[in-house]
Scaffold this active site. Sequence first.
Site, PDB file in Angstrom:
ATOM      1  CG  HIS A 260      -1.840   1.040   1.442  1.00 12.88           C
ATOM      2  ND1 HIS A 260      -3.175   0.910   1.162  1.00 12.88           N
ATOM      3  CD2 HIS A 260      -1.685   2.306   1.900  1.00 12.88           C
ATOM      4  CE1 HIS A 260      -3.801   2.047   1.438  1.00 12.88           C
ATOM      5  NE2 HIS A 260      -2.913   2.914   1.881  1.00 12.88           N
TER       6      HIS A 260
ATOM      7  CB  CYS B 216      -4.442  16.991   3.648  1.00 13.36           C
ATOM      8  SG  CYS B 216      -4.423  18.722   4.062  1.00 13.36           S
TER       9      CYS B 216
ATOM     10  CG  ASN C 196      -3.927   5.394  -1.509  1.00 12.07           C
ATOM     11  OD1 ASN C 196      -4.823   6.121  -1.129  1.00 12.07           O
ATOM     12  ND2 ASN C 196      -3.452   4.408  -0.786  1.00 12.07           N
TER      13      ASN C 196
END
Lengths: 304, 304
Positions: free
Chosen positions: A207, A240, A249
């Site tokens: 991830h 953000c 991601n």
Amino acid sequence: MDWPQSICIKEVGPRDGLQNEKKYLSTEDKVSWINSLALTGLTYIEISSFVNPKWVPALHDALEVAKKIDRKPGVTYAALVPNQKGLEKALQANIDETAVFMSASESHNKKNINKSIAETFPILKEVVHDTLAAGKTVRGYLSAVFSCPYEGKISIDKVLFISEKMLEMGISELSLGDTIGTANPTQVEEVLEAFLKYFPKDKLAMHFHNTYGMALANILISLEMGITTFDASLGGLGGCPYAPGASGNIATDDLNHMMNEMGISTGINQEKLLAASCFIEEKIGRTLPSHALKAEKSKKRLSK
Amino acid sequence: MDWPQSICIKEVGPRDGLQNEKKYLSTEDKVSWINSLALTGLTYIEISSFVNPKWVPALHDALEVAKKIDRKPGVTYAALVPNQKGLEKALQANIDETAVFMSASESHNKKNINKSIAETFPILKEVVHDTLAAGKTVRGYLSAVFSCPYEGKISIDKVLFISEKMLEMGISELSLGDTIGTANPTQVEEVLEAFLKYFPKDKLAMHFHNTYGMALANILISLEMGITTFDASLGGLGGCPYAPGASGNIATDDLNHMMNEMGISTGINQEKLLAASCFIEEKIGRTLPSHALKAEKSKKRLSK
């Protein structure tokens, strides 16, 4: 290089993406978007999070979203679940798979979950147990595997210890999170080398966030190490703009493009993916980081 | 993986970057910027192009720039040279190294140089000969090695044939250009495999554009194949937002960051690089694609 024939991309945009966007999407838009994602060939979509809306207001309508979306056969519709209360709602929403989460860093875990690592284990254990008892599967997220915004690098022994605890609970897959997008290929190689001594590669997913633009390079080295499951977020959604520790991601569209070009099958139609990426970019109202989307828009402009 | 201990980054921003930017920099700004680049630890800067200003108006002041910049010992100041006329000016400007260029694609070469590939060879041969006779070195660029915007993929045999011709002329290094930024790691591996059968790896450099975000992944696989020289452009400068075929080079700041993190030495100070990146972003007046620059600016905003 001995590349795999195919990989699995798990779409986390509706959860990890939207939870970090300033602009909230309407339930209707979420439902349309998720339905279009399911038609791209994606087989796994994390559609929302059953955490307290006080903490993640953008995903306050998890139950409604789960109830309103079409359920395409062959697609796993998953959702994040922090505790028993969240699990109750997730089961009520008839979610296919729950995802439990914790951090490899004590301070990050405290900040995120308001509990110590030791206090988190029994909570997750109960959620995993009850999810399995309900006939569903569970995925685990471990964040700050490569670095923590508060503590820096976490010792690999600690990361392995927590991972083992999570896998022992009965999760079917552990997703190793580069939460702040600082991992580099050498580090990924070292961490995976350590992991693969103890865990089979098909229990692991990666991830990556793309803060420093290294996510595709990190995915490349992970492929070389035998990993074939990757989380991604359409358009590179999330993060953000004011927090370098929370960049989006890797963009699903960029990852799918690279795999297509490399001849590695994903089962996902890039054209449909870009259409869904275009949709979400318009709804969110800011230019998303996806390179493939940018190139596609330029092409369209040129051909006009 | 057996990573190299160090690599060389060749800064092409003042040429390949600026020639593709809509906004023209003043000569003074170019000079200040190049001087600051030389203080980062970069040992190679392509400062301009001695092509006809009619074709590249942004670089009309090549001679003036070359004369006004400080010459830091240990830094090679290079410039692009298309023909004898350009060479005259480059020698007048006392450039350390010239760079000749052509395309592996017949149509791209025609479009770019207005000559066939066969017609280009004798012109470059003369430039290389006369540069060497003047006691300078020459570098060669081969563009469209991985794909051409008009012809698609160029046969590897043709690419190798042209490369051999260029190396025979006496160039010290050949830079293989992914001009439109479509190369993928599998293709880079295949192309380099073919190249390394015929040419020593220290004669080759890689020149990736980042249209699809794959440049760092392509650099990673190139490193694995033994290549240690890479072209880059500060901030990811260059490319036209309306031409998907002309996206910017990989950002020097992103490449240097990844190398630093991987423990591969470049000799370049990242902090100074980011300051120079910030400067050029302000002057160009658009947000540049560099991830490292974006993260740095977010950090600064947060710490305020």
